[in-house]
Design a protein around this motif. Structure first.
Motif, PDB file in Angstrom:
ATOM      1  N   VAL A   1     -14.879  -3.442 -12.213  1.00 49.24           N
ATOM      2  CA  VAL A   1     -14.406  -2.072 -11.958  1.00 49.24           C
ATOM      3  C   VAL A   1     -13.581  -2.022 -10.666  1.00 49.24           C
ATOM      4  O   VAL A   1     -12.589  -1.295 -10.571  1.00 49.24           O
ATOM      5  N   ARG A   2     -13.977  -2.863  -9.678  1.00 48.39           N
ATOM      6  CA  ARG A   2     -13.237  -2.861  -8.405  1.00 48.39           C
ATOM      7  C   ARG A   2     -11.762  -3.195  -8.604  1.00 48.39           C
ATOM      8  O   ARG A   2     -10.891  -2.711  -7.890  1.00 48.39           O
ATOM      9  N   ARG A   3     -11.455  -4.014  -9.623  1.00 48.04           N
ATOM     10  CA  ARG A   3     -10.049  -4.373  -9.876  1.00 48.04           C
ATOM     11  C   ARG A   3      -9.205  -3.144 -10.180  1.00 48.04           C
ATOM     12  O   ARG A   3      -8.007  -3.121  -9.912  1.00 48.04           O
ATOM     13  N   SER A   4      -9.843  -2.113 -10.775  1.00 45.02           N
ATOM     14  CA  SER A   4      -9.099  -0.896 -11.104  1.00 45.02           C
ATOM     15  C   SER A   4      -9.186   0.152 -10.005  1.00 45.02           C
ATOM     16  O   SER A   4      -8.379   1.084  -9.967  1.00 45.02           O
ATOM     17  N   VAL A   5     -10.184   0.036  -9.136  1.00 40.64           N
ATOM     18  CA  VAL A   5     -10.293   0.988  -8.021  1.00 40.64           C
ATOM     19  C   VAL A   5      -9.433   0.512  -6.857  1.00 40.64           C
ATOM     20  O   VAL A   5      -8.781   1.299  -6.173  1.00 40.64           O
ATOM     21  N   SER A   6      -9.438  -0.801  -6.637  1.00 40.29           N
ATOM     22  CA  SER A   6      -8.739  -1.360  -5.485  1.00 40.29           C
ATOM     23  C   SER A   6      -7.938  -2.587  -5.919  1.00 40.29           C
ATOM     24  O   SER A   6      -8.244  -3.705  -5.516  1.00 40.29           O
ATOM     25  N   PRO A   7      -6.885  -2.396  -6.752  1.00 33.67           N
ATOM     26  CA  PRO A   7      -6.188  -3.545  -7.336  1.00 33.67           C
ATOM     27  C   PRO A   7      -5.555  -4.474  -6.306  1.00 33.67           C
ATOM     28  O   PRO A   7      -5.385  -5.660  -6.569  1.00 33.67           O
ATOM     29  N   ASP A   8      -5.243  -3.938  -5.124  1.00 32.79           N
ATOM     30  CA  ASP A   8      -4.631  -4.796  -4.107  1.00 32.79           C
ATOM     31  C   ASP A   8      -5.664  -5.556  -3.277  1.00 32.79           C
ATOM     32  O   ASP A   8      -5.314  -6.383  -2.439  1.00 32.79           O
TER      33      ASP A   8
END
Ligand code: FAD
Length: 373
Positions: A147-154
């Motif tokens: 999920v973190r990939r979509s919350v904080s992709p950078d």
């Protein structure tokens, strides 16, 4: 908080990815706030490890579960006064509360591959192509969060802190009876090494002398090459723990020899027992300082949101605070446009606190990993 089931009118729905401690606590807090929850967990069952949690006192467990401790709990979960609880006992207790809550559905063997959101809903897509929709989606999926990939992709990855924590669990019967049983956690340091040792209830949860257990955790910054050759750490990202079966015999023997020089007799014997049984797990330590906790209808809690070194002893407490903060922030409703405001309130409340928590542990990590470099 009142008992589950007699709470406020239902106000919307949430999908939670991950049903470990922070997922379970968030589900219970949301359900009490009137939100129906679907939990998606990739594994079928959780293994018994030496992992444990300090300062999880009875009042805290009653606050989270909304249930007073019964005589049955006392048998099943051990003494309420134990200074340290096994991870397994805390998980069982939370899980029982979730199972008793009609507003929470828990699905095992459900691997979430990706998540998404728009102005109306949020959703998780599983490896089997199933899609689960809710008004919000919460990532409680740990330090390698999808999920973190979509919350904080950078900034999607937690990074390797530069050392491993060897952990083990020993039955009292394997320890020579001349040793005095510890009453609380021992925190030891010798020649730049650190060891935590702690008394635990027995496998059945009861603290009956003769059947209790000892847990230990040993910080080691000198074996990072092994973590890399075994694929546990790739680049600066922690991929997985080192299972006991994958720890070379020579490494186990070296650990026993070093324990013989570094630690007092009780902890030395506990480590010898674990080495003899090949019952040691190596957990490469990861850290993550978040820049954000939410994106639209997506939010993060627990180790998905922030990963402190276990040296801080604060991961569990922070996960509980996340669970309560997110439930309070979106209690007004999650169906309409107010959800984005609610999630921003959650982020405003928690971001600075959790950034400071992880950074405080990084001071230890840099000094500890640096000394071995
Ligand atoms: C060795 C060690 C010792 C620690 N000691 C302490 C301590 O003494 N005190 C303390 O307060 N904290 C401690 N912590 C931290 C504490 O255990 C955690 O902060 C706390 O348990 C919250 O973890 P979590 O539920 O957020 O994540 P996790 O426990 O990592 O759970 C994540 C869950 O998500 C599931 N999942 C992951 N990806 C997916 C996916 N794609 N689809 C579906 N499910 C998925 C996983 O299977 C897992 O069940 C320690 C941590 C470690 C590693």
């Amino acid at each position: 908080m009142g008992p589950a089931g007699d709470g406020p009118e239902r106000r919307g729905s949430a999908v939670i990815v991950g049903a470990s401690l922070s997922g379970l606590m968030t589900a219970l807090a949301l359900s009490r706030a009137g939100v129906d929850v679907t939990m998606l967990e990739r594994v079928d069952s959780f293994p018994r490890t030496g992992a444990s949690l300090g300062s999880v006192h009875e009042g805290l467990l009653e606050r989270i579960t909304g249930r007073k401790r019964s005589d049955q709990d006392a048998t099943a979960y051990g003494p309420s006064s134990a200074p340290v609880q096994t991870w397994t006992a805390v998980h069982r207790r939370l899980r029982a509360a979730v199972d008793a809550d009609p507003h929470i559905e828990l699905r095992h063997s459900t691997f979430v591959e990706s998540v998404g959101h728009d102005t109306h809903a949020a959703w998780a897509t599983t490896a089997d192509g199933e899609v689960f929709r809710g008004d919000v989606l919460i990532g409680a999926d740990g330090h390698r969060s999808v999920v973190r990939r979509s919350v904080s992709p950078d900034k999607p990855d937690a990074t390797f802190a530069g050392y491993v924590l060897w952990i083990g669990l020993t039955d009292e019967s394997a320890i020579p009876s001349r040793h005095r049983w510890p009453l609380d956690m021992d925190i030891l340091s010798n020649r730049g090494s650190y060891l935590f040792g702690y008394p635990l209830p027995g496998r059945d949860g009861a603290a009956v002398p003769g059947t209790r257990q000892l847990g230990w955790g040993w910080f080691d910054a000198s074996r990072n090459e092994l973590l890399r050759t075994t694929g546990c750490v790739v680049g600066d990202v922690v991929h997985h723990s080192l299972a006991s079966a994958d720890i070379p015999e020579t490494t186990l023997r070296q650990l026993a020899a070093e324990a013989g020089e570094l630690w007092p007799a009780l902890w030395r014997d506990a480590i010898f027992d674990c080495v003899d049984r090949h019952a040691v797990i190596g957990t490469p330590i990861a850290e993550y300082v978040p820049d954000r906790l939410v994106n639209g209808r997506l939010a993060l809690v627990g180790d998905a949101a922030h990963v402190p070194t276990p040296m801080t002893g604060s991961g569990f407490g922070a996960s509980l605070d996340d669970a309560e903060a997110i439930a309070a922030s979106i209690a007004a409703g999650v169906r309409g446009s107010e959800v984005a405001q609610g999630l921003r309130t959650y982020e405003n409340k928690r971001l600075g606190v959790v950034q400071a928590m992880v950074r405080s542990g990084q001071q230890f990590s840099r000094a500890f990993a640096g000394q071995a470099a």
